[in-house]
Design a protein around this motif. Structure first.
Motif, mmCIF file in Angstrom:
data_model
loop_
_atom_site.group_PDB
_atom_site.id
_atom_site.type_symbol
_atom_site.label_atom_id
_atom_site.label_comp_id
_atom_site.label_asym_id
_atom_site.label_seq_id
_atom_site.Cartn_x
_atom_site.Cartn_y
_atom_site.Cartn_z
ATOM 1 N N HIS A 136 36.145 29.183 45.794
ATOM 2 C CA HIS A 136 34.774 28.749 45.572
ATOM 3 C C HIS A 136 34.063 29.841 44.779
ATOM 4 O O HIS A 136 34.337 31.025 44.962
ATOM 5 N N LYS A 137 33.110 29.466 43.931
ATOM 6 C CA LYS A 137 32.398 30.482 43.163
ATOM 7 C C LYS A 137 31.651 31.432 44.088
ATOM 8 O O LYS A 137 31.591 32.638 43.850
ATOM 9 N N CYS A 156 40.196 26.881 48.853
ATOM 10 C CA CYS A 156 39.759 28.225 48.487
ATOM 11 C C CYS A 156 40.673 29.251 49.155
ATOM 12 O O CYS A 156 40.977 29.147 50.345
ATOM 13 N N PRO A 212 42.812 29.997 43.613
ATOM 14 C CA PRO A 212 41.483 29.426 43.354
ATOM 15 C C PRO A 212 40.490 29.839 44.439
ATOM 16 O O PRO A 212 40.864 30.071 45.588
ATOM 17 N N CYS A 239 45.729 20.904 38.285
ATOM 18 C CA CYS A 239 45.123 22.189 37.939
ATOM 19 C C CYS A 239 46.211 23.247 37.840
ATOM 20 O O CYS A 239 47.136 23.262 38.659
ATOM 21 N N GLU A 297 33.702 21.341 44.356
ATOM 22 C CA GLU A 297 32.789 21.519 43.237
ATOM 23 C C GLU A 297 33.504 21.289 41.912
ATOM 24 O O GLU A 297 34.724 21.383 41.816
ATOM 25 N N TYR A 298 32.720 21.005 40.874
ATOM 26 C CA TYR A 298 33.286 20.766 39.554
ATOM 27 C C TYR A 298 33.856 22.050 38.965
ATOM 28 O O TYR A 298 34.842 22.031 38.238
ATOM 29 N N GLU A 299 33.231 23.206 39.280
ATOM 30 C CA GLU A 299 33.700 24.482 38.779
ATOM 31 C C GLU A 299 34.190 25.351 39.931
ATOM 32 O O GLU A 299 33.663 25.265 41.039
ATOM 33 N N PHE A 300 35.165 26.178 39.644
ATOM 34 C CA PHE A 300 35.669 27.112 40.642
ATOM 35 C C PHE A 300 36.152 28.367 39.929
ATOM 36 O O PHE A 300 36.288 28.397 38.708
ATOM 37 N N SER A 301 36.358 29.428 40.691
ATOM 38 C CA SER A 301 36.818 30.702 40.139
ATOM 39 C C SER A 301 38.310 30.876 40.399
ATOM 40 O O SER A 301 38.845 30.360 41.378
#
Length: 502
Positions: free
Chosen positions: A189-190, A168, A187, A156, A177-181
């Motif tokens: 967690h959303k 995080c 990085p 990434c 998770e598959y997506e993150f912010s």
């Protein structure tokens, strides 16, 4: 160059040599049968239409599935074994009928046949694990800064991570998770990113919702930076009458009984009755005297309720300009005013037990009395007193028929100067009036708390950024003149010309 995928499928290869005498000797019946048996065994792998290949995960993790067997395969193998045994028996019977020279070759044929039979039934994949694939370059984990080696890893932002090291930036836990912010190179967690970056309303403490255009819309106080939902401007949310902050759902404001609400911070130094305000009043008169602006007349000062102040404004005839929410008044007419002579008690979040006293004010000079709204913090009460005392000083010194912009502007300058002296003398390095008021414990000790100093800065901010023509525009013009020519020269110019020097 490192390949991205590796697909290798090994097939067993069988090699053998048959000894012959005289170069052109014909095959025995046993070898003819064995040749047909070998051909049928080599074609057996295509039955069923499925081919098993080793599965490669990434570049390091290989999973080798075991070959599948079926009932047909086992039946065929049993039948071939029976045919082989029968062929060996026939070969042995034939051997005894042949001369001795042929027996050695038969022994060799029998050993070769059994070796080939074992090879036909060997598994299509080797029994030992495959040699692992070694990367040509080391991969350094972006989290722990160690070599990743072999195993599962993540890629990434142009960096590699152990799964447990991709964490995080807010909570420190791994991101699974598959997506993150992503914020910069950090990085999240959303949910953590929303908790950290998405603005929350400081009134209802919920995430501020988006508007019809999908944008986050909120209101923000220009001084306190209090963010809140736009709906709270119309849903009767209480606002402090002193500092203008909205009431939070987890911190109730005090009700003053006349429609005004006071926050807890402003309540700490609030001046509640005329007796409490007298020391502060005399200290501000001393402040004027220190600037060679002594007031020769003893002007009465009263702390009043909102209704009494509004009634006094109606009875005033000289047409002075007032703010939309009037907090003080310099009277020049004779009136009967109801003042507060005993401070109320706090009962829950209400003020109870207030005692009032009607007082008839007679005119002895150009100024009858100074009225100030009760229940305001000490610094705001002092700023109002400084403003109204300047009105009184102008009238007593013969300043007549001034333009409202000029009169209100110079009065705001004196109010601002007094506040500035209070805020900048927190530790008593300069003469201060902070010890004059008994309304707060910090004032009794000759100092002010950080909360009270912040309130003083806010009241100065209010004066400097007022949008009204008389109070705001007048202050900025008067302040520019005072900064350029000094207070005394500016007052002299106003007295002779009725305007500010430019």
């Amino acid at each position: 160059m490192v390949p991205s995928t590796v697909n290798q499928l090994s097939q067993p290869c069988i090699y053998g040599e048959f000894a012959s005498s005289n170069g052109g000797e014909r095959k025995s019946r046993f070898m003819n049968w064995l040749s047909k048996l070998f051909k049928s065994g080599s074609n057996r792998g295509d039955v069923g239409g499925s081919t098993h290949h080793p599965q490669l995960l990434g570049e390091e993790n290989m999973i080798w599935p075991a070959p599948a067997t079926s009932l047909d395969d086992r039946y065929r193998a049993q039948k071939e074994k029976e045919e082989l045994d029968r062929a060996i028996e026939l070969s042995q019977a034939e051997e005894f009928r042949r001369p001795n020279g042929y027996r050695r070759r038969a022994d060799n044929d029998e050993q070769l046949a059994r070796a080939l039979q074992d090879g036909l039934h060997s598994p299509p994949y080797p029994a030992y694990p495959p040699v692992p694939y070694y990367a040509r370059e080391f991969r350094i984990c972006g989290g722990c800064k160690r070599n990743i080696g072999y195993g599962v890893y993540l890629g990434c932002m142009g960096t590699f991570f152990h799964p447990e090291c991709f964490c995080c930036h807010a909570c420190g836990y791994p991101i699974t998770e598959y997506e993150f912010s992503l914020s910069g190179r950090d990085p999240y967690h959303k949910s953590c990113y929303k908790e950290l970056k998405h603005p929350k309303c400081e009134v209802c403490h919920q995430f501020i919702p988006t508007n019809a255009a999908g944008l986050i819309e909120y209101r923000c106080h220009p001084f306190w930076s209090q963010k809140y939902c736009p709906s709270h401007e119309y849903d009767n949310t209480a606002r402090c009458c002193s500092c203008e902050r909205l009431e939070s759902w987890n911190a109730r404001y005090y009700s003053l009984g006349d429609g005004r609400r006071l926050c807890l911070e402003c309540m700490e130094s609030a001046v509640m009755d005329t007796g409490d305000c007298q020391p502060l009043y005399h200290a501000i008169r001393d402040y004027y005297e220190g600037m060679n602006m002594k007031l020769d007349q003893q002007i009465p000062m009263l702390l009043v309720e909102r209704q009494a102040l509004n009634e006094a404004i109606v009875g005033e005839k000289n047409g002075v300009h007032h703010m939309p929410e009037t907090r003080g008044l310099c009277l020049s007419e004779e009136q009967t005013v109801t003042s507060i002579y005993r401070r109320p008690r706090i009962g829950g979040y209400r003020l109870v037990g207030m005692r009032t006293l009607p007082q008839k004010l007679t005119r002895k000079c150009e100024v009858t009395a100074i009225l100030v709204l009760y229940g305001l913090p000490r610094l705001l009460t002092g700023a109002i007193l400084a403003h109204e005392l300047m009105h009184g000083w102008l009238r007593l010194k013969g300043f007549r028929n001034l333009n409202p912009v000029v009169e209100e502007g110079i009065c705001q300058v004196l109010s601002y100067m007094w506040l500035e002296s209070e805020v900048t003398t927190r530790f008593g390095s300069m003469p201060s009036t902070s010890a004059a008021s008994s309304s707060s414990s910090s004032s009794k000790k000759g100092g002010k708390s950080d909360v009270e100093n912040k309130l003083g800065e806010f009241f100065m901010h209010q004066i400097a950024n007022d949008a009204s023509p008389a109070y705001g525009g007048g202050f900025r013009a008067a302040n520019a003149a005072v900064n350029k020519y000094g207070l005394r020269s500016t007052l002299d110019h106003i007295h002779y010309t009725g305007n500010f020097p430019f």
